[in-house]
Design an enzyme around this catalytic site. Structure first.
Site, PDB file in Angstrom:
ATOM      1  N   GLY A 126      -1.503   4.765   9.279  1.00  0.00           N
ATOM      2  CA  GLY A 126      -2.436   4.349  10.325  1.00  0.00           C
ATOM      3  C   GLY A 126      -3.512   3.473   9.717  1.00  0.00           C
ATOM      4  N   CYS A 168       1.307   7.527   3.714  1.00  0.00           N
ATOM      5  CA  CYS A 168       0.161   6.614   3.721  1.00  0.00           C
ATOM      6  C   CYS A 168      -1.095   7.292   4.295  1.00  0.00           C
ATOM      7  CB  CYS A 168       0.523   5.321   4.453  1.00  0.00           C
ATOM      8  SG  CYS A 168      -0.657   4.012   4.123  1.00  0.00           S
ATOM      9  N   TYR A 169      -1.601   6.838   5.448  1.00  0.00           N
ATOM     10  CA  TYR A 169      -2.765   7.523   6.042  1.00  0.00           C
ATOM     11  C   TYR A 169      -2.485   9.029   6.154  1.00  0.00           C
ATOM     12  CZ  TYR A 169      -6.241   8.961   9.545  1.00  0.00           C
ATOM     13  OH  TYR A 169      -7.260   9.606  10.209  1.00  0.00           O
ATOM     14  N   HIS A 176       5.418   3.636   1.904  1.00  0.00           N
ATOM     15  CA  HIS A 176       6.192   3.812   3.140  1.00  0.00           C
ATOM     16  C   HIS A 176       7.682   3.946   2.848  1.00  0.00           C
ATOM     17  CE1 HIS A 176       2.983   3.056   6.066  1.00  0.00           C
ATOM     18  NE2 HIS A 176       2.458   2.314   5.105  1.00  0.00           N
ATOM     19  N   GLU A 219       9.960   4.646   4.837  1.00  0.00           N
ATOM     20  CA  GLU A 219      10.786   4.266   6.001  1.00  0.00           C
ATOM     21  C   GLU A 219      11.136   2.783   6.036  1.00  0.00           C
ATOM     22  OE1 GLU A 219       7.654   5.033   5.930  1.00  0.00           O
ATOM     23  OE2 GLU A 219       6.445   4.018   7.438  1.00  0.00           O
ATOM     24  N   ASP A 248      22.191  -1.260  28.069  1.00  0.00           N
ATOM     25  CA  ASP A 248      21.607   0.004  28.524  1.00  0.00           C
ATOM     26  C   ASP A 248      22.118   0.416  29.907  1.00  0.00           C
ATOM     27  OD1 ASP A 248      20.241  -0.324  26.192  1.00  0.00           O
ATOM     28  OD2 ASP A 248      18.351  -0.912  27.128  1.00  0.00           O
ATOM     29  N   LYS A 290      18.202   2.128  20.495  1.00  0.00           N
ATOM     30  CA  LYS A 290      19.212   1.139  20.869  1.00  0.00           C
ATOM     31  C   LYS A 290      20.543   1.336  20.112  1.00  0.00           C
ATOM     32  CE  LYS A 290      19.808  -2.631  23.313  1.00  0.00           C
ATOM     33  NZ  LYS A 290      19.258  -2.831  24.659  1.00  0.00           N
TER      34      LYS A 290
END
Ligand code: XMP
Length: 513
Positions: A55, A82-83, A169, A171, A227, A369
């Site tokens: 963040g 992180c944050y 990070h 991710e 979708d 997705k």
């Protein structure tokens, strides 16, 4: 049995969705919640672990997002990123301060303890850093597991309490062994088995829908996109002829696309449902005649779409359920943050007001997705449809600059078909994020067979993107561009010039209008 769940607590980081997607890549269900989620809500789940996101704030600044300290006592492991790592340190008695220099970008991290979170990770590993604060001192009971020359605590753990933290990070793709770390957390530290699979999702959804709908009537607006197609097939498998799909062909679809949708969902397609195709192109072109302003065009297309749909719905009569193809990123975005409206997006979101129905069914609201695509394949939907390019609701209307006319629609359809064909031939179909042709509002002088021409310029665009929020223009090989160019000017009447768009997003957007 409730499914295993990892919860991502969102502290305003830009990668919150990405963390959830990565966890799901481990076949573990993961949801994103705001940082102040009530703890009783967490206790109702089969909660296996929690991840704090990054963040933009400083933990010690007034008004920064915090969380209940009791989170650490829930009996499940917590990973701070992180944050989130700084918050963990701050709440548990460590020291967080402004770092002497900020670290940004790919950074070599020294791993001091290659166990648990860092099991199988190299002693020196490239990670993505983006911080101005850092943990100066880890809280009592924690050991430092990684550092960089700038960051004394790039990783820390308190194994007894199940608490883990990293300054970088894991991710993002730039963290080379990030997926390994997340997998270690989810599978080994949290002890998940990986029960989130699309085949069981499809099976469970079908039986849930059957139970919910009973003998009720269901209506679905089919756009031909991924979708709504997956949602429609799921419903068709669950309730068959109780479902009616209405497909509004506004005449702004890609070449042959209307017929392709009809092939799959119409009487010959093999699905047991009622299919209604409304050919409304003249009506749309009529409304759009003389209109140049992009937002007006979008509004007209959106409104007209609803009118047509409404008229069809009236013929069907009252329905019990309306199907919408909402997917998880829509849910996260509408529930967690507020962002500026850059363009008014046309989706079936506007429909509920105008149709008489009891309830909305959103069978894909938990899926990302790529999971929707996987579910589509499970359901036997043709690959061609499942991997279809994202296509805006207002269709070619936003790829025709200025007034929409039948001539410009023809030009853009034909040019786009050639472009797509050549990209397919070049084997680049899957590697590109999104690519299409647009017709500009510019005419220019050319010469063809000794004759002067005064024709339209077509623009080609191709971008690579992972989230459609930002994008980079693709360096298209010259051979592809020159083949496409000569085919377009030779084969598409009314075009004498082809341009390639080199703009990224920002400052451009992906579509032209
Ligand atoms: P922009 O042009 O905003 O596009 O950079 C980002 C992505 O969204 C798609 N797009 C739309 N999708 N309704 C949609 O469902 C819309 O009105 C719409 N406008 C843009 C665009 O194709 C790209 O993938």
């Amino acid at each position: 049995m409730k499914r295993e769940t990892i919860v991502v607590m969102d502290f305003g980081g830009q990668y919150n969705q990405l963390i959830a997607r990565r966890v799901r890549e481990c076949n573990v269900y993961c949801e994103v919640y705001p940082h102040n989620i009530r703890l009783d809500k967490l206790k109702e789940m089969n909660l296996k672990g929690i991840i704090f996101t990054g963040g933009p704030n400083s933990v010690y600044a007034e008004g920064s997002p915090l969380c209940d300290r009791e989170v650490f006592e829930l009996g499940v492991p917590v990973l701070g990123i992180c944050y989130g790592s700084q918050l963990m340190a701050h709440l548990l008695g460590g020291k967080v301060a402004t770092a002497p220099v900020s670290e940004y970008g790919k950074t070599e991290v020294n791993v001091d303890n290659r166990k648990r979170l860092f099991e199988g990770v190299s002693p020196k590993t490239i990670c993505w850093m983006s911080h101005t604060d850092y943990i100066e001192k880890a809280p009592e009971g924690f050991t430092v597991t990684a550092h960089t020359p700038v960051c004394p605590v790039a990783g820390m753990e308190n194994v007894k309490k199940g608490l883990y933290a990293v300054q970088f990070h894991p991710e993002v793709m730039h963290t080379q062994e990030g997926m390994k770390m997340l997998r270690n957390f989810v599978m080994d530290i949290c002890g998940c088995k990986g029960d989130w699979k699309m085949d069981s999702f499809v099976e469970a959804s079908i039986s849930d829908i059957r139970e919910k709908v009973g003998k009720g009537k269901v209506l679905c607006a089919l756009s031909g996109g991924v979708d709504s197609s997956v949602a429609a097939v799921l419903l068709a498998k669950a309730v068959g002829k109780q479902l009616t799909c209405v497909f509004v062909d506004h005449g702004l679809l890609r070449k042959d696309e209307g017929d392709e949708v009809e092939e799959v969902f119409g009487p010959e397609g093999g699905y047991d449902l009622n299919f209604v195709r409304v050919n409304a192109r003249e009506r749309f072109y009529g409304k759009l005649a003389g209109v140049e302003e992009p937002e007006r065009k979008r509004k007209i297309i959106g409104e007209e779409f609803i009118r047509v749909f409404e008229e069809e719905a009236k013929k069907i009569g009252a329905v019990d359920y309306l199907v919408q193809g909402t997917i998880y990123p829509d849910v996260i975005e509408s529930g967690l943050g507020e962002s500026a409206v850059i363009k008014s997006h046309h989706n079936v979101g506007g429909l509920p007001d105008c149709v008489d129905f009891k309830e909305i069914i959103e069978p894909l609201r938990l899926l990302f997705k790529d999971e929707v695509r996987e579910a589509g394949l499970e359901l036997g939907i043709p690959e061609k449809l499942v991997y279809r390019q994202p296509f805006p609701g207002p269709g070619l209307g936003v790829r025709i600059i200025g007034e929409v006319t039948a001539e410009k629609v023809r030009i853009v359809q034909e040019a786009d078909a050639i472009y797509r064909e050549e990209i397919k031939k070049a084997g680049m179909e899957r590697e590109l994020g999104q690519y299409f042709a647009a017709v500009t509002n510019m005419r220019s002088v050319g010469v063809m067979g000794d004759e002067r021409t005064y024709d339209y310029a077509v623009a080609l665009r191709a971008v690579s993107t992972s989230d459609f929020m930002t994008a980079e223009a693709v360096q298209m090989p010259w051979e592809v561009l020159s083949t496409v160019t000569s085919r377009i000017v030779n084969e598409v009447k009314g075009v004498n010039r082809v341009l390639y768009d080199c703009t990224g997003k920002p400052p451009g957007t992906i579509e032209f209008e």
